[in-house]
Design a protein around this motif. Sequence first.
Motif, PDB file in Angstrom:
ATOM      1  N   MET A 165       0.843  -1.209   0.000  1.00 32.59           N
ATOM      2  CA  MET A 165       0.000   0.000   0.000  1.00 32.59           C
ATOM      3  C   MET A 165       0.873   1.253   0.000  1.00 32.59           C
ATOM      4  N   PRO A 166       0.559   2.184  -0.855  1.00 37.80           N
ATOM      5  CA  PRO A 166       1.395   3.381  -0.921  1.00 37.80           C
ATOM      6  C   PRO A 166       1.246   4.222   0.342  1.00 37.80           C
ATOM      7  N   SER A 167       2.338   4.832   0.758  1.00 43.23           N
ATOM      8  CA  SER A 167       2.265   5.755   1.894  1.00 43.23           C
ATOM      9  C   SER A 167       1.575   7.033   1.434  1.00 43.23           C
ATOM     10  N   GLY A 168       1.208   7.873   2.384  1.00 43.42           N
ATOM     11  CA  GLY A 168       0.539   9.129   2.037  1.00 43.42           C
ATOM     12  C   GLY A 168       1.402   9.989   1.111  1.00 43.42           C
ATOM     13  N   SER A 169       2.679  10.033   1.386  1.00 45.24           N
ATOM     14  CA  SER A 169       3.556  10.894   0.604  1.00 45.24           C
ATOM     15  C   SER A 169       3.694  10.387  -0.835  1.00 45.24           C
ATOM     16  N   GLU A 170       3.789   9.071  -0.994  1.00 44.29           N
ATOM     17  CA  GLU A 170       3.837   8.509  -2.351  1.00 44.29           C
ATOM     18  C   GLU A 170       2.556   8.832  -3.112  1.00 44.29           C
ATOM     19  N   HIS A 171       1.482   8.766  -2.375  1.00 44.59           N
ATOM     20  CA  HIS A 171       0.195   9.048  -2.993  1.00 44.59           C
ATOM     21  C   HIS A 171       0.173  10.473  -3.553  1.00 44.59           C
ATOM     22  N   ILE A 172       0.676  11.432  -2.750  1.00 43.28           N
ATOM     23  CA  ILE A 172       0.724  12.827  -3.194  1.00 43.28           C
ATOM     24  C   ILE A 172       1.619  12.955  -4.417  1.00 43.28           C
ATOM     25  N   VAL A 173       2.780  12.309  -4.364  1.00 41.11           N
ATOM     26  CA  VAL A 173       3.712  12.373  -5.481  1.00 41.11           C
ATOM     27  C   VAL A 173       3.035  11.872  -6.748  1.00 41.11           C
ATOM     28  N   ARG A 174       2.317  10.770  -6.638  1.00 47.10           N
ATOM     29  CA  ARG A 174       1.693  10.214  -7.829  1.00 47.10           C
ATOM     30  C   ARG A 174       0.589  11.122  -8.354  1.00 47.10           C
ATOM     31  N   SER A 175      -0.173  11.746  -7.463  1.00 47.55           N
ATOM     32  CA  SER A 175      -1.184  12.697  -7.915  1.00 47.55           C
ATOM     33  C   SER A 175      -0.528  13.834  -8.683  1.00 47.55           C
ATOM     34  N   PHE A 176       0.597  14.308  -8.159  1.00 43.88           N
ATOM     35  CA  PHE A 176       1.310  15.395  -8.828  1.00 43.88           C
ATOM     36  C   PHE A 176       1.687  14.986 -10.239  1.00 43.88           C
ATOM     37  N   ASP A 177       2.258  13.781 -10.372  1.00 43.79           N
ATOM     38  CA  ASP A 177       2.693  13.321 -11.694  1.00 43.79           C
ATOM     39  C   ASP A 177       1.532  13.236 -12.674  1.00 43.79           C
ATOM     40  N   ILE A 178       0.424  12.716 -12.193  1.00 48.77           N
ATOM     41  CA  ILE A 178      -0.737  12.580 -13.082  1.00 48.77           C
ATOM     42  C   ILE A 178      -1.232  13.963 -13.513  1.00 48.77           C
ATOM     43  N   GLU A 179      -1.297  14.876 -12.554  1.00 47.49           N
ATOM     44  CA  GLU A 179      -1.795  16.212 -12.895  1.00 47.49           C
ATOM     45  C   GLU A 179      -0.819  16.970 -13.796  1.00 47.49           C
ATOM     46  N   LEU A 180       0.471  16.756 -13.568  1.00 49.68           N
ATOM     47  CA  LEU A 180       1.473  17.387 -14.439  1.00 49.68           C
ATOM     48  C   LEU A 180       1.322  16.838 -15.860  1.00 49.68           C
ATOM     49  N   GLU A 232      -1.369  15.795 -17.190  1.00 47.62           N
ATOM     50  CA  GLU A 232      -2.563  16.430 -17.779  1.00 47.62           C
ATOM     51  C   GLU A 232      -2.240  17.839 -18.286  1.00 47.62           C
ATOM     52  N   LEU A 233      -1.470  18.558 -17.477  1.00 53.50           N
ATOM     53  CA  LEU A 233      -1.048  19.902 -17.886  1.00 53.50           C
ATOM     54  C   LEU A 233      -0.220  19.833 -19.166  1.00 53.50           C
ATOM     55  N   ASN A 234       0.692  18.871 -19.216  1.00 56.53           N
ATOM     56  CA  ASN A 234       1.525  18.721 -20.409  1.00 56.53           C
ATOM     57  C   ASN A 234       0.697  18.374 -21.634  1.00 56.53           C
TER      58      ASN A 234
END
Lengths: 254, 254
Positions: free
Chosen positions: B1-16, B18-20
């Motif tokens: 299970m991903p830790s909270g911080s990994e989860h945030i990192v992955r959200s960032f990547d997905i949103e980035l 989308e921006l790209n």
Amino acid sequence: MPSGSEHIVRSFDIELQELNQIIVRMGGMAESMLATAIDALVKRDSDLAKKVIESDKEVDVLEKAADEAAVNLIALRQPMANDLREVVAALKIASDIERIGDLAKNVAKRTIALNQTPPTRPAYAIPRMANLVQSIMKDTLDAYVERDSERAVDVWHRDEEVDEMYTGLFRELLTYMMEDPRNITPSTHLLFIAKNIERMGDHATNIAENIYYLDTGEQLDGRRPKGDTSSFQVVTPDNEATDIAEKDPQENGE
Amino acid sequence: MPSGSEHIVRSFDIELQELNQIIVRMGGMAESMLATAIDALVKRDSDLAKKVIESDKEVDVLEKAADEAAVNLIALRQPMANDLREVVAALKIASDIERIGDLAKNVAKRTIALNQTPPTRPAYAIPRMANLVQSIMKDTLDAYVERDSERAVDVWHRDEEVDEMYTGLFRELLTYMMEDPRNITPSTHLLFIAKNIERMGDHATNIAENIYYLDTGEQLDGRRPKGDTSSFQVVTPDNEATDIAEKDPQENGE
């Protein structure tokens, strides 16, 4: 005694103030570059024009400083909502001012080229147009410092007058070219000088839109009547200028 | 299970991501606007030119979407260091692409004006120059997607060729004007069309500089040999073109 959170807020404000000071300094420099470039044009002074070309480097350095300050501010203070909007607006405004500096540099370069050709009939409208753009730039910076959305709207509307002056100049210069082929090279440079000044006005309106958004949270764009219809101008050698502008000549400058 | 911080990192990547994707879509649209504008110019097709003018609105809408996505990304994910650099670069790249779309729109507007004048000697170099700029834009977007700094450097150097083509065109068009005053209006519009295309190349090099910085952390600017010396061109009616470029003709486009 201030709490930790107040302390952070105050650091943010101080650093934002520093960022704004860089931007105001950039704006003042760009404004004075335009004034000096026009002075060089009127006096046919290539040395003065070279000084303008040199100063552009300082504006570029300040833009990099503004970018860095903005990124550091976001990274260290992690601003939210309105504060973040302030920083992003500062980034955009710095980029518009940098472009204004570039355009002033181009006016100076064209001035040096013009000084290699014999003096022609002067286009008095160019210094007039430059004066107007300078006053628009000054008011834009004031509106930024004071977060004055009303003044920003005023600036935004005054750009229309710049566009109209440019359209008039476009016709006038084409007419000179038709009168005598020796006018073609100098008039072409004057045409680009006029276009550069007109585009400075466009960048000032971009800045005004950002200020308006900062102050009100609403967008100002898309509603401005545009006066530059020169893209649609047809001037014929018998001096008949026809305006074939479409119904919707909205443009963002060229 | 991903830790909270990994989860945030992955959200960032997905949103980035989308921006790209918004940015790549914007770039593709701007590229195709240029192609269509040149098609309209060559075929003297005003209806096609009007389509280009219309499409610019879509690019503007996408830029606002990119801006909003970037600000949300910063506010919600509070990225640090490299991640923040990515988002700020995306903001800047979106603004350059928006300008490229504007310039394509201006080419289309000038095409409509040209269609009101009788056909003149075509400036074959314009479609050639546009082809080159289109290929530079395509490679720039590819370099962005792949974070390929070598390709960015390549793009950056190829803009020099665009500048040289523009300088050649500038001389050619001034010569046409001198041959026959009836060429003055159409040649002036062609001159601005050429300048617009040349400036698209400048925006592509801005984007390349951002990509290089993203990939390497170093600045690429200030070292490029500039080929556009047209600001310094003097063309006289007896067809003698003189290049009075100063030793340091560095410029950021006009």
